[in-house]
Scaffold this motif. Structure first.
Motif, short mmCIF file in Angstrom:
data_model
loop_
_atom_site.label_atom_id
_atom_site.label_comp_id
_atom_site.label_asym_id
_atom_site.label_seq_id
_atom_site.Cartn_x
_atom_site.Cartn_y
_atom_site.Cartn_z
N LYS A 199 17.49 69.72 80.89
CA LYS A 199 16.71 68.67 81.53
C LYS A 199 17.68 67.64 82.12
O LYS A 199 18.79 67.45 81.63
CB LYS A 199 15.79 67.98 80.52
CG LYS A 199 14.63 68.85 80.07
CD LYS A 199 13.64 68.05 79.26
CE LYS A 199 12.38 68.78 78.92
NZ LYS A 199 12.44 70.15 78.55
N CYS A 200 17.21 66.99 83.17
CA CYS A 200 18.02 65.92 83.75
C CYS A 200 17.79 64.64 82.95
O CYS A 200 16.79 64.50 82.24
CB CYS A 200 17.71 65.72 85.23
SG CYS A 200 16.12 64.95 85.58
N VAL A 224 19.57 56.60 76.56
CA VAL A 224 19.58 58.06 76.60
C VAL A 224 20.98 58.57 76.92
O VAL A 224 21.50 59.47 76.25
CB VAL A 224 18.54 58.60 77.62
CG1 VAL A 224 18.74 60.08 77.89
CG2 VAL A 224 17.13 58.32 77.12
N SER A 225 21.60 58.00 77.94
CA SER A 225 22.94 58.44 78.35
C SER A 225 23.96 58.26 77.24
O SER A 225 24.84 59.12 77.05
CB SER A 225 23.38 57.68 79.60
OG SER A 225 22.56 58.03 80.69
N SER A 231 26.04 70.74 76.73
CA SER A 231 26.86 70.91 77.92
C SER A 231 26.20 70.10 79.03
O SER A 231 25.01 69.77 78.95
CB SER A 231 26.99 72.39 78.30
OG SER A 231 25.73 72.93 78.60
N ARG A 232 26.98 69.80 80.04
CA ARG A 232 26.51 68.93 81.11
C ARG A 232 26.91 69.53 82.44
O ARG A 232 28.00 70.08 82.59
CB ARG A 232 27.17 67.57 80.95
CG ARG A 232 26.80 66.54 81.98
CD ARG A 232 27.62 65.25 81.73
NE ARG A 232 27.20 64.18 82.57
CZ ARG A 232 27.63 63.95 83.79
NH1 ARG A 232 28.52 64.76 84.33
NH2 ARG A 232 27.18 62.94 84.50
N THR A 250 22.93 63.68 92.53
CA THR A 250 23.08 62.46 91.73
C THR A 250 22.53 62.62 90.33
O THR A 250 22.50 61.67 89.56
CB THR A 250 22.37 61.28 92.42
OG1 THR A 250 20.99 61.61 92.58
CG2 THR A 250 23.00 60.96 93.77
N CYS A 251 22.06 63.82 90.00
CA CYS A 251 21.46 64.06 88.68
C CYS A 251 22.42 64.77 87.74
O CYS A 251 23.15 65.66 88.15
CB CYS A 251 20.19 64.90 88.81
SG CYS A 251 18.88 64.07 89.72
N ALA A 252 22.38 64.36 86.49
CA ALA A 252 23.14 65.03 85.43
C ALA A 252 22.14 65.80 84.58
O ALA A 252 21.12 65.25 84.15
CB ALA A 252 23.90 64.03 84.58
N TYR A 253 22.45 67.07 84.35
CA TYR A 253 21.59 67.94 83.56
C TYR A 253 22.30 68.28 82.25
O TYR A 253 23.50 68.59 82.26
CB TYR A 253 21.26 69.23 84.30
CG TYR A 253 20.32 69.02 85.46
CD1 TYR A 253 18.95 69.21 85.29
CD2 TYR A 253 20.79 68.63 86.70
CE1 TYR A 253 18.07 69.02 86.35
CE2 TYR A 253 19.92 68.43 87.76
CZ TYR A 253 18.56 68.63 87.58
OH TYR A 253 17.70 68.44 88.62
#
Length: 114
Positions: A39-40, A55-56, A69-70, A75-78
């Motif tokens: 999920k992003c 959250v981050s 894992s990322r 502009t989105c991080a999943y």
């Protein structure tokens, strides 16, 4: 009687840090949300109804520990769960807690019938 070998302090520290990852309710909520798919960050923010910063922060801790894992896309991080064993550990703890609660309930019922 067999005597246990001493455990180096560094090892004890690493084990304690790993367990401390699960001592934060928000991290457990995030793991639950990531159980089936990546999920992003924004999806996780909406699902938890908390700030992106919060959250981050928790995602970063779990990512640094190797649990998540990322990947970036635009502009989105999943995030996704990298170490599936974390769910086995959580399941064992939940099973143990359920067992203890069932024992306590039986004890209360016995007291109630006397």
């Amino acid at each position: 009687m067999k005597q246990a070998l001493p455990v180096p302090p560094e090892v004890v520290q690493q084990v304690a840090e790993y367990f401390s990852l699960l001592s934060e309710p928000m991290r457990l909520r995030l793991l639950h949300l990531l159980r089936d798919e990546e999920k992003c960050v924004q999806e996780l923010v909406e699902a938890t109804q908390t700030s992106q910063a919060n959250v981050s922060k928790h995602l970063k801790v779990m990512w640094q520990a190797g649990i998540l894992s990322r990947r970036s896309e635009g502009t989105c991080a999943y995030y996704r769960v990298e170490d599936e064993m974390i769910f086995e550990l959580c399941n064992r703890v939940c099973d143990r807690l359920a067992f203890r609660l069932e024992q306590q309930a039986r004890n209360f019922r016995i007291l109630n019938t006397k």
